[in-house]
Design an enzyme around this catalytic site. Sequence first.
Site, PDB file in Angstrom:
ATOM      1  N   LYS A  22      -8.947   5.450   9.924  1.00 43.10           N
ATOM      2  CA  LYS A  22      -7.716   6.287  10.196  1.00 43.10           C
ATOM      3  C   LYS A  22      -7.815   7.742  10.075  1.00 43.10           C
ATOM      4  O   LYS A  22      -7.140   8.377  11.108  1.00 43.10           O
ATOM      5  CB  LYS A  22      -6.654   5.763   9.173  1.00 43.10           C
ATOM      6  CG  LYS A  22      -5.378   6.718   9.094  1.00 43.10           C
ATOM      7  CD  LYS A  22      -4.335   6.345   8.233  1.00 43.10           C
ATOM      8  CE  LYS A  22      -4.340   6.898   6.857  1.00 43.10           C
ATOM      9  NZ  LYS A  22      -3.680   8.506   6.805  1.00 43.10           N
ATOM     10  N   ASN A  23      -8.279   8.402   9.103  1.00 44.97           N
ATOM     11  CA  ASN A  23      -8.192   9.901   9.137  1.00 44.97           C
ATOM     12  C   ASN A  23      -9.271  10.502   9.926  1.00 44.97           C
ATOM     13  O   ASN A  23      -9.466  11.787  10.000  1.00 44.97           O
ATOM     14  CB  ASN A  23      -8.599  10.236   7.699  1.00 44.97           C
ATOM     15  CG  ASN A  23      -7.467   9.794   6.861  1.00 44.97           C
ATOM     16  OD1 ASN A  23      -6.231   9.712   7.367  1.00 44.97           O
ATOM     17  ND2 ASN A  23      -7.437   9.783   5.646  1.00 44.97           N
ATOM     18  N   ASP A 116       2.893  10.485   3.555  1.00 43.26           N
ATOM     19  CA  ASP A 116       3.127   9.759   2.373  1.00 43.26           C
ATOM     20  C   ASP A 116       3.621  10.832   1.474  1.00 43.26           C
ATOM     21  O   ASP A 116       3.309  12.187   1.382  1.00 43.26           O
ATOM     22  CB  ASP A 116       1.682   9.408   1.724  1.00 43.26           C
ATOM     23  CG  ASP A 116       1.443   8.009   2.279  1.00 43.26           C
ATOM     24  OD1 ASP A 116       2.396   7.317   2.778  1.00 43.26           O
ATOM     25  OD2 ASP A 116       0.264   7.871   2.478  1.00 43.26           O
ATOM     26  N   ASP A 306      -7.937   8.830  -2.056  1.00 49.74           N
ATOM     27  CA  ASP A 306      -7.246   7.668  -1.123  1.00 49.74           C
ATOM     28  C   ASP A 306      -7.863   6.479  -1.959  1.00 49.74           C
ATOM     29  O   ASP A 306      -7.459   5.504  -1.610  1.00 49.74           O
ATOM     30  CB  ASP A 306      -7.809   8.073   0.448  1.00 49.74           C
ATOM     31  CG  ASP A 306      -6.921   9.109   0.740  1.00 49.74           C
ATOM     32  OD1 ASP A 306      -6.019   9.516   0.340  1.00 49.74           O
ATOM     33  OD2 ASP A 306      -7.528   9.480   1.855  1.00 49.74           O
TER      34      ASP A 306
HETATM   35  N1  EPU Z   1      -2.825  22.232   0.311  1.00 50.60           N
HETATM   36  C1  EPU Z   1      -2.164  23.233   0.357  1.00 50.60           C
HETATM   37  N2  EPU Z   1      -1.869  23.919   1.416  1.00 50.60           N
HETATM   38  C2  EPU Z   1      -2.251  23.725   2.561  1.00 50.60           C
HETATM   39  C3  EPU Z   1      -3.320  22.458   2.604  1.00 50.60           C
HETATM   40  C4  EPU Z   1      -3.343  21.760   1.620  1.00 50.60           C
HETATM   41  O1  EPU Z   1      -1.543  23.444  -0.712  1.00 50.60           O
HETATM   42  O2  EPU Z   1      -2.201  24.527   3.377  1.00 50.60           O
HETATM   43  C5  EPU Z   1      -3.043  21.006  -0.803  1.00 50.60           C
HETATM   44  C6  EPU Z   1      -2.232  19.693  -0.489  1.00 50.60           C
HETATM   45  O3  EPU Z   1      -0.892  20.119  -1.057  1.00 50.60           O
HETATM   46  C7  EPU Z   1      -2.928  18.961  -1.636  1.00 50.60           C
HETATM   47  C8  EPU Z   1      -4.424  19.374  -1.458  1.00 50.60           C
HETATM   48  O4  EPU Z   1      -4.254  20.730  -0.830  1.00 50.60           O
HETATM   49  O5  EPU Z   1      -2.695  18.856  -2.883  1.00 50.60           O
HETATM   50  C9  EPU Z   1      -5.363  18.673  -0.470  1.00 50.60           C
HETATM   51  O6  EPU Z   1      -4.727  18.354   0.754  1.00 50.60           O
HETATM   52  P1  EPU Z   1      -5.577  18.177   2.171  1.00 50.60           P
HETATM   53  O7  EPU Z   1      -5.003  19.355   3.072  1.00 50.60           O
HETATM   54  O8  EPU Z   1      -6.866  18.275   1.915  1.00 50.60           O
HETATM   55  O9  EPU Z   1      -5.034  16.822   2.543  1.00 50.60           O
HETATM   56  P2  EPU Z   1      -4.120  16.551   3.939  1.00 50.60           P
HETATM   57  O10 EPU Z   1      -5.344  17.054   4.906  1.00 50.60           O
HETATM   58  O11 EPU Z   1      -2.917  16.577   4.153  1.00 50.60           O
HETATM   59  C10 EPU Z   1      -6.237  14.330   4.382  1.00 50.60           C
HETATM   60  C11 EPU Z   1      -5.823  13.001   4.325  1.00 50.60           C
HETATM   61  C12 EPU Z   1      -5.186  12.238   3.211  1.00 50.60           C
HETATM   62  C13 EPU Z   1      -6.190  12.599   2.030  1.00 50.60           C
HETATM   63  C14 EPU Z   1      -6.416  14.025   1.972  1.00 50.60           C
HETATM   64  C15 EPU Z   1      -7.451  14.363   0.860  1.00 50.60           C
HETATM   65  C16 EPU Z   1      -5.617  12.781   6.949  1.00 50.60           C
HETATM   66  C17 EPU Z   1      -4.448  12.664   7.785  1.00 50.60           C
HETATM   67  N3  EPU Z   1      -4.970  12.613   5.678  1.00 50.60           N
HETATM   68  O12 EPU Z   1      -4.845  14.974   4.015  1.00 50.60           O
HETATM   69  O13 EPU Z   1      -5.192  11.018   3.539  1.00 50.60           O
HETATM   70  O14 EPU Z   1      -5.551  12.085   0.764  1.00 50.60           O
HETATM   71  O15 EPU Z   1      -6.876  14.553   3.185  1.00 50.60           O
HETATM   72  O16 EPU Z   1      -8.820  13.908   1.160  1.00 50.60           O
HETATM   73  O17 EPU Z   1      -6.709  13.118   6.833  1.00 50.60           O
HETATM   74  C18 EPU Z   1      -4.237   8.779   3.308  1.00 50.60           C
HETATM   75  O18 EPU Z   1      -5.248   8.239   4.237  1.00 50.60           O
HETATM   76  O19 EPU Z   1      -3.789   8.039   2.608  1.00 50.60           O
HETATM   77  C19 EPU Z   1      -4.194  10.236   2.793  1.00 50.60           C
HETATM   78  C20 EPU Z   1      -3.035  10.569   2.242  1.00 50.60           C
END
Ligand code: EPU
Length: 419
Positions: A22-23, A116, A306
């Site tokens: 998915k990601n 989420d 995840d």
């Molecule tokens: N964060 C910040 N500021 C930012 C970006 C992130 O504070 O500008 C923080 C977030 O709040 C979080 C941490 O950094 O506490 C990590 O966030 P990240 O940006 O890496 O997560 P994401 O990119 O929003 C993706 C996946 C998530 C997965 C995370 C970590 C996608 C669409 N989503 O989210 O997947 O948990 O990386 O690996 O790629 C899922 O598939 O169920 C899911 C939630």
Amino acid sequence: MSKYIINGGIKLKGKIRISGNKNSILPCMAATLLTEEEVVLHNVPHISDVEIFCQILQTLGAEVTWTDHTVKIISKKITESVLPKELASKLRASILLVGALISRLGKAEFSHPGGDVIGRRGIDQHLMGFEELGCRVQVQDNKYKVTKISNSNSNAKIFFEICTVTGTENLILASVLKAGQVTIKNAACEPHVVDLCKMLTLMGAKIEGIGTSTLKINGVNKLKGAEFTIGSDYIEFGTYAIAAAITGGEIEIENCCDFDEDPIMWPLLKMGLLIKKQGEMAKVSVKKLKAIPHLVTNVWPGFPTDLMSPMVVLATQAKGVSLLHDWIYDGRMFFVDKLIAMGAEITVADPHRVLVYGPTKLRGRNLETPDIRAGMALVLASLVAEGQSVIDRAELIERGYEGVVEKLTLLGADIQKLD
Ligand code: EPU
């Protein structure tokens, strides 16, 4: 709203096939906006996040055809730079279209992305990166407008204070076209980031350091169409391996390819799963489950957040005390009250850490899915619980897992879906 009705206590047996990640698919679909030519994506999972992403791309002007597990996208005429609020609010990954639109149109407007509810999910790192690339970022009432001021801010340097997956992907998307030279440090290197880079490379992008935490990108003037196969979903692999282990079953998992399995495998093996991998096939069984003294999530190649919720369920069936620790999200562990209600012995140490005492007998309950991963963890708990469980809001689980009912039925589980 749909629900799953599960009668637990059946040992899983049989063979299933893991779907596309998915990601990976979502950033790769965003990348299709970077060319006027046709892009063909294979191994696309049938999940609702992909359906919503297709609708958003169509709203922006792309032609999308989805047959079986293949999606064809032609983004010949893209003129719309405003993300549709309602659709975009349904998933966090919609933010990836901002980077793609900056590359394609030099501007994007959007509201804070949804997704989420697992804790704070900031976008400050994305915005910082866009500014480093020479964009003006305007924020008012939770609405954002990003406009590229100069066409090639040559030699931009981006350092992520927080290692962010979608942040890295977004900045890659915003840098590969007409952006001069861009260096991204402390970049995320999850398999989905690698998939995006590989696909963009096929499209003609120049990216060095793929799979490492430093990426060097030389913006090109034009990208072309490509055909790309999405990598397998390693979270789904881990989830079904856990399903086999907690039910005392024995299953075969097909299509386990294109990912480095070590970050997933080591805790599973340590907890007593027997996993024999041969090429793209893995056989999973179990001898005796034992607790893991301390498991902590990390950025890749660490243990992925995840898979943490399913691991909590695994720990309820393992002998001893497991300390499970997720520092990435403030709310990842909030679902454990539902496992406690099913009979699990869990002490919540703080929002990030739980102590799980096992093994415990779980009893079927009426449950509600809080998010994709916690929802799937509740499915796992219901498979091993005595009696019947009813899981409400099952559609949330189907945002990220393809064919849950079909796959579990193939493995002999007693599960039904009611819409
Ligand atoms: N964060 C910040 N500021 C930012 C970006 C992130 O504070 O500008 C923080 C977030 O709040 C979080 C941490 O950094 O506490 C990590 O966030 P990240 O940006 O890496 O997560 P994401 O990119 O929003 C993706 C996946 C998530 C997965 C995370 C970590 C996608 C669409 N989503 O989210 O997947 O948990 O990386 O690996 O790629 C899922 O598939 O169920 C899911 C939630």
